[in-house]
Design a protein around this motif. Structure first.
Motif, PDB file in Angstrom:
ATOM      1  N   THR A 152       0.805  -1.220   0.000  1.00  0.00           N
ATOM      2  CA  THR A 152       0.000   0.000   0.000  1.00  0.00           C
ATOM      3  C   THR A 152       0.835   1.266   0.000  1.00  0.00           C
ATOM      4  O   THR A 152       0.322   2.354  -0.249  1.00  0.00           O
ATOM      5  CB  THR A 152      -0.891   0.055   1.246  1.00  0.00           C
ATOM      6  OG1 THR A 152      -0.065   0.164   2.411  1.00  0.00           O
ATOM      7  CG2 THR A 152      -1.773  -1.184   1.354  1.00  0.00           C
ATOM      8  N   GLY A 153       2.143   1.145   0.295  1.00  0.00           N
ATOM      9  CA  GLY A 153       2.941   2.329   0.570  1.00  0.00           C
ATOM     10  C   GLY A 153       2.632   2.818   1.974  1.00  0.00           C
ATOM     11  O   GLY A 153       1.843   2.222   2.718  1.00  0.00           O
ATOM     12  N   ALA A 154       3.244   3.934   2.373  1.00  0.00           N
ATOM     13  CA  ALA A 154       3.017   4.478   3.711  1.00  0.00           C
ATOM     14  C   ALA A 154       1.554   4.875   3.869  1.00  0.00           C
ATOM     15  O   ALA A 154       0.957   5.468   2.972  1.00  0.00           O
ATOM     16  CB  ALA A 154       3.918   5.686   3.954  1.00  0.00           C
ATOM     17  N   GLN A 155       0.984   4.556   5.014  1.00  0.00           N
ATOM     18  CA  GLN A 155      -0.429   4.808   5.244  1.00  0.00           C
ATOM     19  C   GLN A 155      -0.657   6.051   6.110  1.00  0.00           C
ATOM     20  O   GLN A 155       0.259   6.585   6.726  1.00  0.00           O
ATOM     21  CB  GLN A 155      -1.064   3.587   5.902  1.00  0.00           C
ATOM     22  CG  GLN A 155      -1.013   2.351   5.006  1.00  0.00           C
ATOM     23  CD  GLN A 155      -1.876   1.221   5.521  1.00  0.00           C
ATOM     24  OE1 GLN A 155      -2.686   1.388   6.423  1.00  0.00           O
ATOM     25  NE2 GLN A 155      -1.711   0.035   4.932  1.00  0.00           N
ATOM     26  N   MET A 156      -1.899   6.471   6.145  1.00  0.00           N
ATOM     27  CA  MET A 156      -2.310   7.566   7.009  1.00  0.00           C
ATOM     28  C   MET A 156      -2.562   7.034   8.419  1.00  0.00           C
ATOM     29  O   MET A 156      -2.788   5.837   8.614  1.00  0.00           O
ATOM     30  CB  MET A 156      -3.569   8.234   6.471  1.00  0.00           C
ATOM     31  CG  MET A 156      -3.384   8.905   5.121  1.00  0.00           C
ATOM     32  SD  MET A 156      -2.329  10.378   5.184  1.00  0.00           S
ATOM     33  CE  MET A 156      -3.484  11.578   5.857  1.00  0.00           C
ATOM     34  N   ALA A 157      -2.536   7.942   9.403  1.00  0.00           N
ATOM     35  CA  ALA A 157      -2.763   7.529  10.792  1.00  0.00           C
ATOM     36  C   ALA A 157      -4.244   7.429  11.123  1.00  0.00           C
ATOM     37  O   ALA A 157      -4.603   6.921  12.182  1.00  0.00           O
ATOM     38  CB  ALA A 157      -2.085   8.498  11.753  1.00  0.00           C
ATOM     39  N   GLY A 158      -5.103   7.918  10.243  1.00  0.00           N
ATOM     40  CA  GLY A 158      -6.515   7.660  10.407  1.00  0.00           C
ATOM     41  C   GLY A 158      -7.393   8.851  10.742  1.00  0.00           C
ATOM     42  O   GLY A 158      -6.963  10.000  10.727  1.00  0.00           O
ATOM     43  N   TRP A 159      -8.648   8.521  11.060  1.00  0.00           N
ATOM     44  CA  TRP A 159      -9.729   9.488  11.242  1.00  0.00           C
ATOM     45  C   TRP A 159     -10.133   9.553  12.707  1.00  0.00           C
ATOM     46  O   TRP A 159     -10.415   8.532  13.328  1.00  0.00           O
ATOM     47  CB  TRP A 159     -10.931   9.077  10.393  1.00  0.00           C
ATOM     48  CG  TRP A 159     -10.606   9.036   8.941  1.00  0.00           C
ATOM     49  CD1 TRP A 159     -10.064   7.986   8.247  1.00  0.00           C
ATOM     50  CD2 TRP A 159     -10.751  10.097   8.014  1.00  0.00           C
ATOM     51  NE1 TRP A 159      -9.882   8.321   6.931  1.00  0.00           N
ATOM     52  CE2 TRP A 159     -10.295   9.622   6.754  1.00  0.00           C
ATOM     53  CE3 TRP A 159     -11.232  11.401   8.099  1.00  0.00           C
ATOM     54  CZ2 TRP A 159     -10.300  10.395   5.617  1.00  0.00           C
ATOM     55  CZ3 TRP A 159     -11.234  12.188   6.962  1.00  0.00           C
ATOM     56  CH2 TRP A 159     -10.780  11.688   5.729  1.00  0.00           C
ATOM     57  N   PHE A 160     -10.199  10.776  13.249  1.00  0.00           N
ATOM     58  CA  PHE A 160     -10.471  10.973  14.672  1.00  0.00           C
ATOM     59  C   PHE A 160     -11.625  11.955  14.848  1.00  0.00           C
ATOM     60  O   PHE A 160     -11.687  12.982  14.164  1.00  0.00           O
ATOM     61  CB  PHE A 160      -9.219  11.505  15.376  1.00  0.00           C
ATOM     62  CG  PHE A 160      -8.063  10.534  15.393  1.00  0.00           C
ATOM     63  CD1 PHE A 160      -7.717   9.862  16.559  1.00  0.00           C
ATOM     64  CD2 PHE A 160      -7.322  10.276  14.240  1.00  0.00           C
ATOM     65  CE1 PHE A 160      -6.659   8.962  16.576  1.00  0.00           C
ATOM     66  CE2 PHE A 160      -6.268   9.381  14.240  1.00  0.00           C
ATOM     67  CZ  PHE A 160      -5.934   8.718  15.423  1.00  0.00           C
ATOM     68  N   ARG A 161     -12.489  11.650  15.800  1.00  0.00           N
ATOM     69  CA  ARG A 161     -13.603  12.542  16.083  1.00  0.00           C
ATOM     70  C   ARG A 161     -13.120  13.863  16.697  1.00  0.00           C
ATOM     71  O   ARG A 161     -13.723  14.911  16.495  1.00  0.00           O
ATOM     72  CB  ARG A 161     -14.580  11.868  17.042  1.00  0.00           C
ATOM     73  CG  ARG A 161     -15.360  10.713  16.419  1.00  0.00           C
ATOM     74  CD  ARG A 161     -16.314  10.100  17.445  1.00  0.00           C
ATOM     75  NE  ARG A 161     -17.182   9.121  16.822  1.00  0.00           N
ATOM     76  CZ  ARG A 161     -18.305   9.408  16.190  1.00  0.00           C
ATOM     77  NH1 ARG A 161     -18.692  10.662  16.074  1.00  0.00           N
ATOM     78  NH2 ARG A 161     -19.046   8.453  15.661  1.00  0.00           N
TER      79      ARG A 161
END
Length: 360
Positions: A152-161
């Motif tokens: 996938t290559g380097a990923q994002m750290a994600g989604w936070f409220r």
């Protein structure tokens, strides 16, 4: 099959690989296999690697070796594919190995571990270092032979409220995070949740979880996470380059004619290149779309990154003293990473830093 037909059907990755395509006798037997994926069909990137693999196998064998691809949950739950391949319920699977760290933490190393190698480095270790040799020795305990299945290559750290500004903000956070990263995050007070990709949106929408990560902009936009959590963080330090894999039952593989085994090796490399190319081409466009939709992009601060790094290194040292499988594979992994980082530090990173600062 004529080479021009093959390369046309496979695209760039096929053109790169076609020179090494194995020759298949017209007298070969017809074989039918099933492949269980851990991923939803809606994600043409990561799920699509299995379809690319199946198509190449069929093309190179004139349709005599066909592998049907089944999305996560169709034949078995997404996180049960190791059991399925081990028991030969299916001949093969496409998955991310870190999902199965509960069986043995060593599973995570051939996928992604926190503060591990990037995509190119991981491919180099697997194909030119001792990666495949070391991991196959481990997987033999589970009747599995592994092949590269995309990155996938380097990923994002994600989604936070809500925004995450300090290490204390992580405490008590119910976070959907893939695989082994939860072992490190839990040491920082996070409550990790291991949820299949197709079920994340509903959990985030209902508030069952406070945050979620998947892969990156292209897939995340498709899954709609920006509609229920406005803060998008980077980088996903636990997945500097997720290496997916094809798992094949060792007895099923041994029963194949040599030419078909050669086809499998070739097809896995085509699928591996294709996945990385898709993510690299599609993520930038998707990130721009997310920004236009009002997503707030944040970088994790150095304090959080350093705290996570320390916990990761402490965990690895603990595992090395208690788990012989881990120590054997991890020691080779880290030795390779130290060497390859020395190279990337100069020419590769130096060039990237300069170019990314330019206005093109």
């Amino acid at each position: 099959m004529e080479r021009r037909t093959l390369t046309k059907s496979l695209g760039l990755a096929g053109i790169l690989a076609a020179g090494a395509a194995p020759a298949i006798s017209s007298a070969q037997q017809e074989i039918r296999w099933r492949l269980a994926s851990s991923f939803p069909k809606s994600l043409d990137t990561i799920y699509g690697a299995a379809e690319d693999f199946s198509n190449v196998v069929s093309e190179l064998t004139g349709g005599k070796f066909k592998i049907s691809v089944h999305a996560g949950g169709e034949l078995m739950p997404p996180f049960s594919v190791v059991d399925g391949v081990q028991a030969r319920t299916v001949e093969m699977a496409h998955t991310a190995s870190y999902y199965f760290f509960g069986k043995d933490p060593t599973f995570a190393i051939s996928g992604a571990i926190p503060f591990g190698m990037n995509a190119r480095q991981m491919t180099a270790w697997m194909l030119e270092g001792n990666g495949l040799k070391a991991t196959r020795e481990f997987y033999a305990n589970f009747n599995i032979v592994n092949y590269p299945g995309g990155n996938t290559g380097a990923q994002m750290a994600g989604w936070f409220r809500r925004e995450i500004k300090t290490v204390n903000d992580l405490k008590g956070l119910k976070f959907r995070v893939g695989g082994f990263a939860g072992r490190v995050l839990s040491r920082l007070g996070v409550v990790p949740q291991n949820i299949p990709g197709g079920e994340i949106y509903q959990a985030l929408e209902k508030g069952t979880i406070d945050a979620a990560e998947w892969i990156g902009p292209y897939d995340d936009l498709k899954l709609g996470f920006h509609k229920v959590a406005p803060n998008y963080y980077y980088p996903g330090w636990w997945e500097g380059g997720l290496n997916c894999e094809f798992y094949i039952n060792d007895k099923a593989l041994a029963e194949l004619p040599k030419e078909y085994r050669d086809v499998i090796d070739h097809a896995s490399k085509v699928a591996h290149v294709n996945m990385q190319a898709k993510y690299d081409a599609r993520n930038p466009v998707a990130l721009r779309q997310l920004a236009q939709n009002g997503v707030k992009l944040h970088g994790l601060n150095t304090t959080i990154m350093e705290a996570a790094f320390k916990e990761a290194m402490d965990l690895y040292n603990e595992l090395g003293s208690t788990n012989a499988n881990w120590k054997k594979v991890y020691d080779d992994y880290r030795k390779f990473q130290r060497e390859v980082n020395l190279w990337f530090r100069f020419a590769e990173s130096g060039f990237d830093r300069f170019m990314q600062a330019q206005r093109l």
